[in-house]
Enzyme design. Structure first.
Site, PDB file in Angstrom:
ATOM      1  N   GLU A  63       0.982  -1.660  -0.152  1.00  0.00           N
ATOM      2  CA  GLU A  63      -0.460   0.047  -0.211  1.00  0.00           C
ATOM      3  C   GLU A  63       0.161   2.071  -0.109  1.00  0.00           C
ATOM      4  O   GLU A  63       0.599   1.875  -0.908  1.00  0.00           O
ATOM      5  CB  GLU A  63      -0.992   0.198   1.796  1.00  0.00           C
ATOM      6  CG  GLU A  63      -1.763  -1.887   1.289  1.00  0.00           C
ATOM      7  CD  GLU A  63      -1.026  -2.419   2.396  1.00  0.00           C
ATOM      8  OE1 GLU A  63      -2.702  -2.988   2.870  1.00  0.00           O
ATOM      9  OE2 GLU A  63       0.076  -2.606   2.150  1.00  0.00           O
ATOM     10  N   CYS A  98      -0.174  -0.125   7.710  1.00  0.00           N
ATOM     11  CA  CYS A  98      -0.584  -0.090   6.383  1.00  0.00           C
ATOM     12  C   CYS A  98      -2.010   0.700   5.996  1.00  0.00           C
ATOM     13  O   CYS A  98      -2.576   1.692   5.250  1.00  0.00           O
ATOM     14  CB  CYS A  98      -0.816  -0.990   5.095  1.00  0.00           C
ATOM     15  SG  CYS A  98       1.124  -1.575   5.376  1.00  0.00           S
ATOM     16  N   MET A 177      16.415 -46.360 -10.090  1.00  0.00           N
ATOM     17  CA  MET A 177      16.136 -47.607 -10.410  1.00  0.00           C
ATOM     18  C   MET A 177      17.048 -48.893 -10.011  1.00  0.00           C
ATOM     19  O   MET A 177      16.624 -47.794  -8.178  1.00  0.00           O
ATOM     20  CB  MET A 177      17.617 -47.931 -11.150  1.00  0.00           C
ATOM     21  CG  MET A 177      17.349 -47.433 -12.896  1.00  0.00           C
ATOM     22  SD  MET A 177      15.637 -47.613 -13.900  1.00  0.00           S
ATOM     23  CE  MET A 177      16.259 -49.643 -13.764  1.00  0.00           C
ATOM     24  N   TRP A 184      18.881 -38.772 -15.199  1.00  0.00           N
ATOM     25  CA  TRP A 184      17.419 -37.652 -14.547  1.00  0.00           C
ATOM     26  C   TRP A 184      16.040 -38.257 -15.338  1.00  0.00           C
ATOM     27  O   TRP A 184      16.062 -38.800 -16.226  1.00  0.00           O
ATOM     28  CB  TRP A 184      17.405 -36.431 -15.570  1.00  0.00           C
ATOM     29  CG  TRP A 184      18.686 -35.729 -14.957  1.00  0.00           C
ATOM     30  CD1 TRP A 184      19.796 -35.502 -14.870  1.00  0.00           C
ATOM     31  CD2 TRP A 184      18.331 -34.915 -13.398  1.00  0.00           C
ATOM     32  NE1 TRP A 184      20.346 -34.431 -14.721  1.00  0.00           N
ATOM     33  CE2 TRP A 184      19.879 -34.287 -13.365  1.00  0.00           C
ATOM     34  CE3 TRP A 184      17.330 -35.103 -12.281  1.00  0.00           C
ATOM     35  CZ2 TRP A 184      19.766 -33.587 -12.591  1.00  0.00           C
ATOM     36  CZ3 TRP A 184      18.623 -34.213 -10.894  1.00  0.00           C
ATOM     37  CH2 TRP A 184      19.624 -33.449 -11.421  1.00  0.00           C
ATOM     38  N   ASP A 214      22.960 -38.576  -3.306  1.00  0.00           N
ATOM     39  CA  ASP A 214      22.851 -37.259  -4.851  1.00  0.00           C
ATOM     40  C   ASP A 214      23.447 -36.583  -4.977  1.00  0.00           C
ATOM     41  O   ASP A 214      24.410 -35.749  -5.343  1.00  0.00           O
ATOM     42  CB  ASP A 214      21.274 -37.572  -5.211  1.00  0.00           C
ATOM     43  CG  ASP A 214      20.649 -38.556  -5.191  1.00  0.00           C
ATOM     44  OD1 ASP A 214      20.694 -39.735  -6.040  1.00  0.00           O
ATOM     45  OD2 ASP A 214      19.143 -38.983  -5.525  1.00  0.00           O
ATOM     46  N   GLY A 288      13.459 -38.965  -1.148  1.00  0.00           N
ATOM     47  CA  GLY A 288      13.103 -40.397  -1.031  1.00  0.00           C
ATOM     48  C   GLY A 288      12.013 -40.748  -0.689  1.00  0.00           C
ATOM     49  O   GLY A 288      11.857 -40.414  -0.020  1.00  0.00           O
ATOM     50  N   LEU A 291      11.344 -41.594   3.215  1.00  0.00           N
ATOM     51  CA  LEU A 291      10.824 -40.051   4.237  1.00  0.00           C
ATOM     52  C   LEU A 291       9.887 -39.503   3.963  1.00  0.00           C
ATOM     53  O   LEU A 291       9.211 -39.218   4.236  1.00  0.00           O
ATOM     54  CB  LEU A 291      11.917 -39.277   4.539  1.00  0.00           C
ATOM     55  CG  LEU A 291      11.861 -38.005   4.968  1.00  0.00           C
ATOM     56  CD1 LEU A 291      11.562 -37.629   6.399  1.00  0.00           C
ATOM     57  CD2 LEU A 291      12.565 -36.698   4.921  1.00  0.00           C
TER      58      LEU A 291
END
Length: 353
Positions: A63, A98, A177, A184, A214, A288, A291
């Site tokens: 504002e 505001c 896999m 990817w 990873d 993964g 989790l």
């Protein structure tokens, strides 16, 4: 909160101008956290005379920027209508209220998309405006405005973060896999879209298994977000490590960030800590199957985002979610709220029922 008095009737013109205010708010989507993204458009005599958005915590709100825009043009703002995506604040924090700025500007009407769930504001901004004789309309494009700040509104109302779980998978629901190879499954366009999710998030949660397998960075690094990377507040990285496989001195990319948190307690407590101690209102889970399965099993996921690639990985590949259900009646169900094709992949967004 006491009963508020405001108008719920609005016109197609109100919808048009509020959509412009929402477009303004989106300009701050990647930079305002932990504050909400808010936009404002000021209209007088059917002409837009000022626009503004909240760019960053500690800086003026939407504002104020819109009023400054009007002032810079030498236009008299009195009698104008202000369209704001979130109820104007009424308290003094790092910036002045505001609602008071709009009162001093002598606007005739304020159109608000949605009320603020923050107990410091919630209805008080509307009350201040109406006490000053300003006509207030609430509820224009409410759903669209709420969608901008799901995390903030959820945290203010429930003291819990809004949890999104993102997963890239094949047509047969596999994420890697059997040997762990996963780069990817989806295309570059889908991975670029994930950068937007990260940029909106206050925290990213992953597991120790993903870090070890990873070595992801889990940061925002895209140059295609319409804003410089160094202006984006990087999400806090959390590594869930209940088996104590990792240490802060390990040479994984996530530990290059000194703010990374190693977590060895339960997930419910983690979410409480992220909201109440770190002001992380939007949380993204990138992990993964173990989790991810734990989050789903415990009912902690508000939004499930699937990037599905047009490929099949076979029965020995790793499944997306590891948890056990004994009966069909105990299935976890979600409601599909959005879908779109991104490159060669399909993005599916589900919300918890």
């Amino acid at each position: 909160m006491t009963q508020l008095s405001y108008d719920k009737n609005y016109t197609s013109e109100d919808v048009y101008y509020m959509n412009l205010a929402i477009a303004e708010a989106k300009k701050g989507s990647f930079t305002t956290k932990p504050n909400p993204a808010v936009g404002c458009v000021i209209v007088k005599d059917n002409l837009i005379i000022g626009t503004g958005f909240h760019p960053k915590a500690g800086m003026p709100h939407a504002e104020v920027y819109a009023l400054r825009d009007v002032e810079s043009k030498g236009i008299d703002v009195s009698g104008a209508t202000a369209y704001v995506t979130l109820e104007p604040c009424s308290h003094t924090g790092r910036t002045p209220p505001c609602a008071e700025a709009l009162v001093k500007a002598k606007v005739a009407r304020v159109v608000v998309a949605t009320l603020d769930a923050n107990p410091l504001v919630s209805g008080n901004g509307i009350k201040r405006l109406t006490q000053a004789g300003i006509l207030v309309t609430v509820g224009v494009c409410e759903d669209e405005a709420k969608a901008l700040n799901k995390g903030f509104l959820t945290a203010m109302a429930t003291k819990k973060p809004y949890v999104r779980l993102k997963m890239a998978m094949s047509l047969d629901g596999k994420i890697a896999m059997s040997g762990g190879e996963s780069k990817w499954i989806t295309g570059v366009e889908a991975r670029e879209d994930v950068q937007k999710l990260r940029a909106k998030s206050g925290a990213i949660i992953t597991g120790s298994g993903t870090v070890i397998a990873d070595d992801p960075s889990l940061n925002v690094r895209s140059k295609m977000l319409g804003i410089a990377v160094d202006e984006i507040i990087q999400p806090k990285i959390v590594v869930v490590d209940r088996s104590s496989k990792l240490d802060y001195c390990d040479h994984y990319q996530v530990f290059k960030d000194k703010n990374t948190l190693l977590w060895r307690d339960d997930l419910e407590t983690l979410l409480d800590v992220l909201v109440n101690q770190h002001q992380c209102h939007d949380v993204l889970v990138e992990s993964g199957s173990v989790l991810a399965g734990a989050f789903i099993d415990k009912g902690l996921v508000d939004e499930l985002i699937i990037y599905q690639a047009p490929c099949i990985l076979g029965n020995t590949a790793k499944t997306a979610f590891e948890f056990t259900l004994e009966t069909l009646a105990s299935q976890k169900r979600y409601n599909l709220i959005e879908y779109q094709k991104i490159g060669s992949d399909l993005k599916l967004v589900f919300q918890k029922i």
